[in-house]
Write an enzyme that holds these catalytic residues in place. Structure first.
Site, PDB file in Angstrom:
ATOM      1  N   VAL A 158      -7.667   2.831 -10.894  1.00 51.85           N
ATOM      2  CA  VAL A 158      -8.089   3.619  -9.566  1.00 51.85           C
ATOM      3  C   VAL A 158      -7.881   5.064  -9.604  1.00 51.85           C
ATOM      4  CG1 VAL A 158      -7.639   3.498  -6.993  1.00 51.85           C
ATOM      5  CG2 VAL A 158      -7.161   1.355  -8.587  1.00 51.85           C
ATOM      6  N   ASP A 177       1.318  12.161 -16.809  1.00 47.80           N
ATOM      7  CA  ASP A 177       0.766  12.843 -15.642  1.00 47.80           C
ATOM      8  C   ASP A 177       1.554  13.727 -14.992  1.00 47.80           C
ATOM      9  OD1 ASP A 177      -1.576  12.021 -16.392  1.00 47.80           O
ATOM     10  OD2 ASP A 177      -1.883  10.632 -14.683  1.00 47.80           O
ATOM     11  N   GLY A 213      -0.193   5.851  -9.926  1.00 43.52           N
ATOM     12  CA  GLY A 213      -0.878   4.686  -9.203  1.00 43.52           C
ATOM     13  C   GLY A 213      -0.990   3.720 -10.350  1.00 43.52           C
ATOM     14  N   ASP A 214      -2.347   3.204 -10.160  1.00 40.21           N
ATOM     15  CA  ASP A 214      -3.116   2.267 -11.112  1.00 40.21           C
ATOM     16  C   ASP A 214      -3.912   2.893 -11.969  1.00 40.21           C
ATOM     17  OD1 ASP A 214      -3.754  -0.975 -11.165  1.00 40.21           O
ATOM     18  OD2 ASP A 214      -5.541   0.185 -11.498  1.00 40.21           O
ATOM     19  N   MET A 221      -6.931  11.613  -2.216  1.00 37.95           N
ATOM     20  CA  MET A 221      -7.493  13.113  -2.447  1.00 37.95           C
ATOM     21  C   MET A 221      -8.152  13.898  -1.378  1.00 37.95           C
ATOM     22  SD  MET A 221      -8.097  12.464  -6.393  1.00 37.95           S
ATOM     23  CE  MET A 221      -8.954  10.880  -6.257  1.00 37.95           C
ATOM     24  N   ALA A 273      -1.459   3.961  -4.254  1.00 34.83           N
ATOM     25  CA  ALA A 273      -1.002   4.603  -3.194  1.00 34.83           C
ATOM     26  C   ALA A 273      -1.375   3.894  -1.937  1.00 34.83           C
ATOM     27  CB  ALA A 273      -1.368   6.001  -3.220  1.00 34.83           C
ATOM     28  N   PRO A 277       3.396   4.596  -7.070  1.00 35.44           N
ATOM     29  CA  PRO A 277       3.186   5.863  -6.330  1.00 35.44           C
ATOM     30  C   PRO A 277       4.266   6.761  -6.461  1.00 35.44           C
ATOM     31  CG  PRO A 277       3.997   4.017  -4.841  1.00 35.44           C
ATOM     32  CD  PRO A 277       3.758   3.333  -6.359  1.00 35.44           C
ATOM     33  N   LYS A 288      -2.717  17.579 -15.295  1.00 37.31           N
ATOM     34  CA  LYS A 288      -3.341  18.948 -14.844  1.00 37.31           C
ATOM     35  C   LYS A 288      -2.298  19.779 -14.111  1.00 37.31           C
ATOM     36  CE  LYS A 288      -7.044  20.302 -11.401  1.00 37.31           C
ATOM     37  NZ  LYS A 288      -7.258  21.676 -12.036  1.00 37.31           N
TER      38      LYS A 288
END
Lengths: 272, 272
Positions: free
Chosen positions: B97, B36, B93-94, B176, B123, B13, B58
């Protein structure tokens, strides 16, 4: 009353290097470790030599009442803490996922001692990563549903929910479900609009981990003794097929080389 | 074609010590890290100095088409791998997922290169551990359901599922979902048989992490600008109330001392 602290620590699925760095540090500073039965020898190899290790996990046939066992764990935590020890309560997987972490939190809050939880990799996530089982995929599957052991007979509602989740193309992850797998697969095979994929992943991250994949029909006919060993996690759904056997679409060596050559011909910098 | 390997690594996380030991080792041996945008500075502090770090996440308003972005990530992975580098594709995270891990697996399988996935703390799990949010509790809640951003308007079915899960006393974890939270809470407040608890956990494991808890009614009236910052995870359900504020049942210091004295009077050994 004491300077010690209590850590409730997730040990992850079994491999010692799947502990978090934070969990490792807590273990390294532990005077007393209260450990579940499922904790592997690999994880135990991380225990400091000086630490007192106390087995508080369920052992088959020990006849201890679950409430009594939990109360004893609470008592031991508080007793060693009151002596000023650093106490680690080590649980397999993640403390908050089928781990009775909440019961221990409630007790520690009532006792007014300092404590901290450390998350762990849960078996479902570890299994997906180890065997490339899709949990979510853009445009295909966006929900993941965790269930504990399914009571097919007594509580039909469990299976109704799972059926809805599968028909919705979501992914279902079942913990402690090995014993009722054939029975569940039989019911799913009868009630689902089409056969769905089932993966049974046994001993995730252990050196002898194993996966058995098939559809509902396959698992409804399988003999219970032919299933992989416990502990196991079951991942099922219409989009949970392991992509490892897609050989037909595999890029051949020649076109891969030409693809890479083209990429290397581009200016050698961040394309973004 | 090369001796390098590609690791797809879950960074957890945000806190650097919530990486697994395996993830840390992969990072330490990385020549190239494709990272990321959500990867925190704390995690970045683990990157080896010698490594080439490439931002592939992004960025708001970069105007890049998602398919094109993903293809570029694939191209970069394969390009650096073909040069013999150890490549780490680092995802928050993973990887499995909501992380497009499956797309990367499919590509790497087609390319016939050696790769390995390393799971990360997701998370939802981290949030539950950090803020003691119950995910499962014996006799109360046995199902955990992960959903990605809810499309309340377009796809009512999402919300129907969530309503069923809450009415079933299960726990719902939404990734999200911050942008549609008030709207979702409003609908839940109308349609659920009783008010349910909602926890919004922002920046889990960051130094400025935060939690906002209330019921559906509270969140249906809240101004979007008063919500905690993104990234956030939402945990809701009838049994997800954080037990931190149970002060009434707290054992008083005196009775705790007497309890511990009694325990210490027992023979000092494993009670099991």
């Amino acid at each position: 009353m004491s300077q010690g602290k209590i850590w409730i620590v997730g040990a992850g699925p079994g491999a010692s290097d799947l502990l978090t760095i934070r969990a490792l540090r807590a273990l390294e500073s532990a005077d007393v470790i209260l450990t579940d039965a499922l904790i592997t020898d690999d994880v135990r190899s991380l225990f400091p030599e000086k630490s007192i290790v106390i087995e508080v996990g369920k052992r088959s046939g020990d006849g201890i009442n679950p409430m009594e066992r939990q109360q004893n764990i609470h008592n031991q935590m508080i007793m060693y803490h009151s002596l000023g020890h650093q106490v680690v309560r080590l649980k397999s997987g993640d403390p908050m996922v089928y781990g009775r972490g909440v019961e221990e939190i409630r007790f520690l809050l009532e006792s007014d001692v300092e404590f901290e939880l450390i998350p762990g990799i849960s078996a479902g996530m570890a299994a997906a990563n180890e065997y490339w089982v899709p949990l979510t995929e853009r445009g295909k599957s966006s929900g993941i549903h965790f269930h504990s052991a399914i009571k097919v007979g007594g509580e039909k509602s469990d299976l109704d929910g799972i059926i809805r989740e599968i028909e919705n193309n979501d992914t279902v992850v079942i913990y402690m479900g090995l014993e009722r797998l054939s029975e569940m697969a039989f019911e799913l095979n009868q009630r689902l609009s089409k056969e769905t994929n089932i993966n049974v992943i046994s001993k995730v991250s252990y050196t002898d981990s194993d996966i058995l994949s098939g559809n509902t029909k396959f698992f409804s006919k399988i003999d219970q003794s032919d299933l992989p060993a416990s502990p196991a996690v079951i991942i099922l759904g219409n989009h949970t097929k392991v992509p490892g056997k897609i050989t037909s679409r595999r890029m051949d060596k020649k076109s891969l080389k030409s693809h890479v050559r083209k990429l290397l011909a581009q200016p050698f910098l961040n394309l973004f």
